[in-house]
Write a protein that holds these residues in place. Sequence first.
Motif, mmCIF file in Angstrom:
data_model
loop_
_atom_site.group_PDB
_atom_site.id
_atom_site.type_symbol
_atom_site.label_atom_id
_atom_site.label_comp_id
_atom_site.label_asym_id
_atom_site.label_seq_id
_atom_site.Cartn_x
_atom_site.Cartn_y
_atom_site.Cartn_z
ATOM 1 N N PRO A 125 0.806 -1.231 0.000
ATOM 2 C CA PRO A 125 0.000 0.000 0.000
ATOM 3 C C PRO A 125 0.836 1.277 0.000
ATOM 4 O O PRO A 125 0.434 2.283 -0.599
ATOM 5 N N LEU A 126 2.005 1.242 0.626
ATOM 6 C CA LEU A 126 2.869 2.419 0.628
ATOM 7 C C LEU A 126 3.414 2.704 -0.769
ATOM 8 O O LEU A 126 3.450 3.861 -1.220
ATOM 9 N N MET A 127 3.823 1.646 -1.470
ATOM 10 C CA MET A 127 4.331 1.837 -2.827
ATOM 11 C C MET A 127 3.207 2.189 -3.792
ATOM 12 O O MET A 127 3.408 2.967 -4.740
ATOM 13 N N ALA A 128 2.025 1.649 -3.550
ATOM 14 C CA ALA A 128 0.882 2.023 -4.385
ATOM 15 C C ALA A 128 0.602 3.526 -4.262
ATOM 16 O O ALA A 128 0.311 4.198 -5.261
ATOM 17 N N GLU A 129 0.701 4.056 -3.042
ATOM 18 C CA GLU A 129 0.497 5.495 -2.840
ATOM 19 C C GLU A 129 1.535 6.308 -3.607
ATOM 20 O O GLU A 129 1.217 7.339 -4.208
ATOM 21 N N ARG A 130 2.777 5.846 -3.576
ATOM 22 C CA ARG A 130 3.823 6.573 -4.293
ATOM 23 C C ARG A 130 3.585 6.547 -5.800
ATOM 24 O O ARG A 130 3.744 7.568 -6.489
ATOM 25 N N ARG A 165 9.567 -11.746 -6.614
ATOM 26 C CA ARG A 165 8.181 -11.455 -6.242
ATOM 27 C C ARG A 165 7.968 -9.955 -6.050
ATOM 28 O O ARG A 165 6.964 -9.397 -6.520
ATOM 29 N N TYR A 166 8.894 -9.314 -5.363
ATOM 30 C CA TYR A 166 8.732 -7.891 -5.078
ATOM 31 C C TYR A 166 8.835 -7.054 -6.353
ATOM 32 O O TYR A 166 8.032 -6.143 -6.587
ATOM 33 N N ASN A 167 9.813 -7.368 -7.180
ATOM 34 C CA ASN A 167 9.979 -6.587 -8.402
ATOM 35 C C ASN A 167 8.763 -6.724 -9.308
ATOM 36 O O ASN A 167 8.313 -5.748 -9.931
ATOM 37 N N ARG A 168 8.213 -7.928 -9.377
ATOM 38 C CA ARG A 168 7.002 -8.121 -10.191
ATOM 39 C C ARG A 168 5.808 -7.386 -9.586
ATOM 40 O O ARG A 168 4.950 -6.880 -10.321
ATOM 41 N N LEU A 169 5.766 -7.302 -8.255
ATOM 42 C CA LEU A 169 4.705 -6.538 -7.608
ATOM 43 C C LEU A 169 4.791 -5.068 -8.002
ATOM 44 O O LEU A 169 3.776 -4.444 -8.357
ATOM 45 N N ILE A 170 5.985 -4.504 -7.959
ATOM 46 C CA ILE A 170 6.161 -3.099 -8.330
ATOM 47 C C ILE A 170 5.767 -2.882 -9.785
ATOM 48 O O ILE A 170 5.093 -1.893 -10.133
ATOM 49 N N ALA A 171 6.176 -3.794 -10.655
ATOM 50 C CA ALA A 171 5.813 -3.672 -12.073
ATOM 51 C C ALA A 171 4.299 -3.698 -12.248
ATOM 52 O O ALA A 171 3.728 -2.917 -13.025
ATOM 53 N N LYS A 172 3.637 -4.583 -11.523
ATOM 54 C CA LYS A 172 2.178 -4.675 -11.631
ATOM 55 C C LYS A 172 1.500 -3.404 -11.132
ATOM 56 O O LYS A 172 0.518 -2.926 -11.742
ATOM 57 N N LEU A 173 1.991 -2.842 -10.042
ATOM 58 C CA LEU A 173 1.412 -1.608 -9.529
ATOM 59 C C LEU A 173 1.484 -0.497 -10.574
ATOM 60 O O LEU A 173 0.534 0.285 -10.736
ATOM 61 N N ALA A 174 2.607 -0.413 -11.266
ATOM 62 C CA ALA A 174 2.740 0.603 -12.317
ATOM 63 C C ALA A 174 1.818 0.301 -13.492
ATOM 64 O O ALA A 174 1.100 1.185 -13.984
ATOM 65 N N HIS A 175 1.837 -0.929 -13.953
ATOM 66 C CA HIS A 175 1.012 -1.284 -15.109
ATOM 67 C C HIS A 175 -0.473 -1.139 -14.822
ATOM 68 O O HIS A 175 -1.241 -0.721 -15.703
ATOM 69 N N ASP A 176 -0.886 -1.467 -13.619
ATOM 70 C CA ASP A 176 -2.297 -1.312 -13.256
ATOM 71 C C ASP A 176 -2.742 0.137 -13.332
ATOM 72 O O ASP A 176 -3.953 0.413 -13.441
ATOM 73 N N ARG A 177 -1.799 1.060 -13.268
ATOM 74 C CA ARG A 177 -2.098 2.490 -13.330
ATOM 75 C C ARG A 177 -1.789 3.074 -14.704
ATOM 76 O O ARG A 177 -1.760 4.296 -14.866
ATOM 77 N N GLY A 178 -1.564 2.201 -15.678
ATOM 78 C CA GLY A 178 -1.345 2.651 -17.052
ATOM 79 C C GLY A 178 0.004 3.259 -17.306
ATOM 80 O O GLY A 178 0.181 4.029 -18.261
ATOM 81 N N MET A 179 0.994 2.919 -16.462
ATOM 82 C CA MET A 179 2.328 3.500 -16.582
ATOM 83 C C MET A 179 3.343 2.436 -16.956
ATOM 84 O O MET A 179 3.201 1.266 -16.591
ATOM 85 N N ALA A 180 4.360 2.852 -17.676
ATOM 86 C CA ALA A 180 5.496 1.975 -17.943
ATOM 87 C C ALA A 180 6.357 1.875 -16.696
ATOM 88 O O ALA A 180 6.260 2.701 -15.783
#
Length: 261
Positions: A125-130, A165-180
Motif C-alpha cells: 500500500p505504501l508503494m501504491a500510494e507513491r 516477487r517484489y519486483n514483479r509486484l512493483i511492475a504490476k502496480l505501475a502497469h495497473d495504473r497505465g504507466m510503464a
Amino acid sequence: MRRRPALSTALLLLLAGCASANDDDPEAGDHWRPRPGTAWQWQLSGRLDTSVDVPVYDIDGFDHTGATVAGLHEDGRKVICYLSTGAWEDFRPDADKFPESVLGRGNGWEGERWLDIRATDVLEPLMAERIDMCREKGFDAVEPDNMDGYRNETGFPLTADDQLRYNRLIAKLAHDRGMAVGLKNDLDQIPQLVDDFDFAVNEQCAQYNECADNQPFIDADKAVFHVEYELPADRFCAESRELGLSSMLKKYELGVWREAC
C-alpha cells in the motif's frame, strides 16, 4: 541506488537513429514502451534544466510538480518518475509511515536504509500510494530504485525469489495504473524479469564488464537507459552503440551535466 553496489548491429543502429519517445509499439497496450537507442536525460539534483534536447527525462517523483511534468510533455518529452521502492529515505514526506520492523541496514547513502521486501502487506500500500502520486502528476513511467536488495547486506535474509516477487509486484502496480516501468540494475534477474518490465535502467555496466547482460531487453525491443560515472565516454560509447544502449556519462550527484554517446 543511483550507482552500482538477436538483433543485428545494423538493425540496432537503425533503431538508435529513428527511436523517439513517441515511437510506441501499437501492439504493446496502453502504456509507453521506449525502444532501444532512445536518448534521455537523468537529473535528480539541482534546479531542473528542461532545455536538454532529448525525448525522455527521468526526474525525482517527489521533488517535481504536475506542472513540471506537463511542461515537459508540452515540449514533446516523455517523463519517468524516479522513486526508491527498495529502500527507505528519511527525507521523504511519507517516511513516518514505514514501521521500524521493515527498516534494515543503511544502503550507503545518507538517510537511507534497505527495506524488508518480504513484508508486502506493509510495503504494497505504501508503494501504491507513491505510484499513485506519479500517475496523478502525469508521469509516463516509473523508475523504481534499489531493486536488488537480495544481493546486498540489507539486514534481512532476502532471497532471489523474494526479489523476483517484489519486483514483479512493483511492475504490476505501475502497469495497473497505465504507466510503464523500468528494471533498475538487478542484472542477474533480467532473464526472468524482462517480460515484466518495459525498459531497463543501468549504472556502470561498462565499468564492470556487464553491459551484454542487458541484451534480453534489446532483443525484446526495449530501451536500456545506461550511465557511467567513472569511465570516460570513449571507453564505453562504441560498445554502447553496438549493443543499442542509451548511454551517457554523468556525475554521481546526477545534476544537469551529461555527456551522451
